[in-house]
Design an enzyme around this catalytic site. Structure first.
Site, short mmCIF file in Angstrom:
data_model
loop_
_atom_site.label_atom_id
_atom_site.label_comp_id
_atom_site.label_asym_id
_atom_site.label_seq_id
_atom_site.Cartn_x
_atom_site.Cartn_y
_atom_site.Cartn_z
CB SER A 196 -0.71 0.18 1.32
OG SER A 196 -0.28 -0.34 2.43
NE ARG A 197 1.91 2.85 4.76
CZ ARG A 197 2.96 2.01 5.98
NH1 ARG A 197 4.17 3.07 5.74
NH2 ARG A 197 2.69 1.71 6.97
CB VAL A 250 1.69 -11.25 6.15
CG1 VAL A 250 1.78 -10.12 5.28
CG2 VAL A 250 2.64 -9.89 6.89
CG ASN A 295 7.45 -4.88 0.50
OD1 ASN A 295 8.71 -3.94 0.34
ND2 ASN A 295 6.76 -4.29 0.88
CB SER A 350 17.36 -4.96 6.73
OG SER A 350 17.67 -4.35 6.89
CE1 TYR A 355 12.84 -4.13 9.14
CE2 TYR A 355 15.54 -4.08 9.49
CZ TYR A 355 14.13 -3.82 8.83
OH TYR A 355 13.82 -4.01 7.46
CB ALA A 398 16.90 -11.75 15.67
CE LYS A 425 12.79 -6.79 7.34
NZ LYS A 425 11.36 -7.52 6.21
CB ILE A 439 14.61 2.38 0.77
CG1 ILE A 439 15.98 1.14 0.10
CG2 ILE A 439 13.94 2.40 -0.53
CD1 ILE A 439 16.65 1.26 -0.39
P1 NAP Z 1 6.98 0.74 5.15
O1 NAP Z 1 6.60 2.18 4.06
O2 NAP Z 1 6.90 1.11 6.85
O3 NAP Z 1 5.63 -0.05 4.40
C1 NAP Z 1 5.18 -1.40 4.67
C2 NAP Z 1 4.54 -1.87 4.03
O4 NAP Z 1 3.81 -2.81 5.18
C3 NAP Z 1 2.59 -1.01 4.14
O5 NAP Z 1 2.77 -1.10 2.93
C4 NAP Z 1 2.13 -1.87 5.33
O6 NAP Z 1 0.61 -1.91 5.15
C5 NAP Z 1 2.37 -3.15 5.65
N1 NAP Z 1 2.47 -3.94 6.04
C6 NAP Z 1 3.01 -3.77 7.37
N2 NAP Z 1 2.36 -5.02 8.24
C7 NAP Z 1 1.61 -5.84 7.28
C8 NAP Z 1 0.44 -6.99 8.30
N3 NAP Z 1 1.12 -7.61 9.56
N4 NAP Z 1 0.67 -7.26 6.92
C9 NAP Z 1 0.28 -6.93 6.00
N5 NAP Z 1 1.20 -5.53 5.23
C10 NAP Z 1 1.41 -5.31 6.23
O7 NAP Z 1 8.20 0.36 4.75
P2 NAP Z 1 9.26 -0.07 3.79
O8 NAP Z 1 9.82 0.53 3.98
O9 NAP Z 1 8.82 0.08 2.10
O10 NAP Z 1 9.67 -1.79 3.55
C11 NAP Z 1 9.45 -2.59 2.98
C12 NAP Z 1 10.20 -4.07 3.26
O11 NAP Z 1 11.68 -3.34 2.79
C13 NAP Z 1 10.34 -3.89 4.50
O12 NAP Z 1 9.88 -6.06 5.09
C14 NAP Z 1 11.80 -3.41 5.16
O13 NAP Z 1 11.84 -4.55 6.61
C15 NAP Z 1 12.61 -3.60 3.83
N6 NAP Z 1 13.55 -2.64 4.49
C16 NAP Z 1 13.31 -1.76 4.61
C17 NAP Z 1 14.51 -0.64 4.34
C18 NAP Z 1 14.02 0.54 3.62
O14 NAP Z 1 15.48 1.64 4.05
N7 NAP Z 1 13.17 1.09 3.77
C19 NAP Z 1 15.54 -1.70 4.47
C20 NAP Z 1 15.75 -2.36 4.71
C21 NAP Z 1 15.04 -3.54 4.71
P3 NAP Z 1 -0.55 -1.10 5.96
O15 NAP Z 1 -0.28 0.14 6.24
O16 NAP Z 1 -1.87 -0.98 5.22
O17 NAP Z 1 -0.55 -1.87 7.14
#
Ligand code: NAP
Length: 249
Positions: free
Chosen positions: A16-17, A66, A92, A144, A157, A159, A161, A190
């Site tokens: 969703s984002r 999830v 994701n 990550s 977190y 652990a 990943k 990111i």
């Molecule tokens: P984000 O902006 O916080 O978005 C998280 C997304 O996950 C939202 O769409 C949220 O939906 C959904 N979500 C959370 N809990 C959920 C659940 N229990 N069931 C279904 N959907 C769920 O995160 P992001 O930065 O895009 O990160 C995406 C992935 O990349 C994550 O796994 C994160 O750990 C990984 N990552 C991100 C970074 C970074 O720098 N951003 C770095 C390393 C790894 P709702 O809002 O509807 O709950």
């Protein structure tokens, strides 16, 4: 419109984002029919679907937590009933609950493990039977760089990943003989909601510590996911692809 993923049906959890929304949008632009999964923000998920549809793509939004077995079963079952196939699964959805270990409530440790590690296991387990029947499929897990390095205030977190990388390699071994590929992406920093507070609250500009001197964008990660789910990556499985501008080297 190019067609790297033409004819595929793809599920992107947590789209969703942020990174998930970028993956969903790119996958649709590359010809996939996309399922935009979300937990709580239905309006944001509908917006992603609208953007994709306006650009000529095909997408639907489906709610599912999830971490909940029943929800995940309903999600994958709905996709299979509706499209009769599932070619790519992008695990994701992820959360952070940062805290120093001594101050971390067990609830925060468990929550992160439930969403970030149990979540992908549940989704992959539901997806495997149809991929086995098709003798094809691609699974990508969002890990990550902190899965390699650890992170101060992020024992839960990191652990989760790190565990996700081990899950990726184990399932790659299990599923390779049936032509199902399982890979992970390890993003660095990111620009999304998840990293907003750390980027804003940090006394220094964190991008200076990144060898490429910039934060990553969601599209940087989406490009890697599209590659891994395309035929161009047909001999790649069990890999962890770092999309981090050199962070962690
Ligand atoms: P984000 O902006 O916080 O978005 C998280 C997304 O996950 C939202 O769409 C949220 O939906 C959904 N979500 C959370 N809990 C959920 C659940 N229990 N069931 C279904 N959907 C769920 O995160 P992001 O930065 O895009 O990160 C995406 C992935 O990349 C994550 O796994 C994160 O750990 C990984 N990552 C991100 C970074 C970074 O720098 N951003 C770095 C390393 C790894 P709702 O809002 O509807 O709950």
């Amino acid at each position: 419109m190019s067609s790297l993923l033409e004819g595929q049906a793809a599920v992107i959890t947590g789209s969703s984002r942020g990174i998930g929304a970028a993956i969903a949008t790119l996958f649709a632009a590359e010809g996939a029919t996309v399922v935009v999964n979300y937990r709580s923000d239905g309006a944001a998920a509908s917006k992603v679907v609208e953007t994709i549809t306006a650009a000529g793509g095909v997408a639907i939004a489906l709610q599912a937590d999830v971490a909940e077995e029943e929800d995940v079963h309903r999600l994958i079952d709905t996709v299979l009933q509706r499209y009769g196939r599932l070619d790519s699964l992008i695990c994701n959805a992820g959360i952070v609950r940062d805290n120093l270990a001594a101050a971390m409530p067990v609830k925060e440790f468990d929550e992160v493990l439930r969403v970030n590690l149990r979540g992908p296991f549940l989704a992959i387990r539901e997806a495997i039977p149809s991929m086995l029947r098709a003798r094809a499929g691609s699974i990508v897990n969002l890990s990550s760089v902190h899965g390699d390095s650890g992170g101060r205030g992020q024992c839960n977190y990191a652990a989760s990943k790190s565990g996700l990388q081990a899950l990726t390699r184990s399932l790659a071994l299990e599923l390779a003989p049936r032509n199902i590929r399982v890979n992970a992406i390890a993003p660095g920093l990111i620009e999304t909601d998840m990293t907003r507070s750390i980027r804003q609250l940090s006394p220094e500009d964190l991008s200076h510590g990144i060898p490429m001197r910039r934060y990553g964008q969601p599209i940087d990660v989406a490009n890697a996911a599209a590659f891994l789910c395309s035929s161009r990556a047909s001999y790649i499985t069990g890999a962890v692809l770092h999309v981090a501008g050199g962070l962690g080297l």
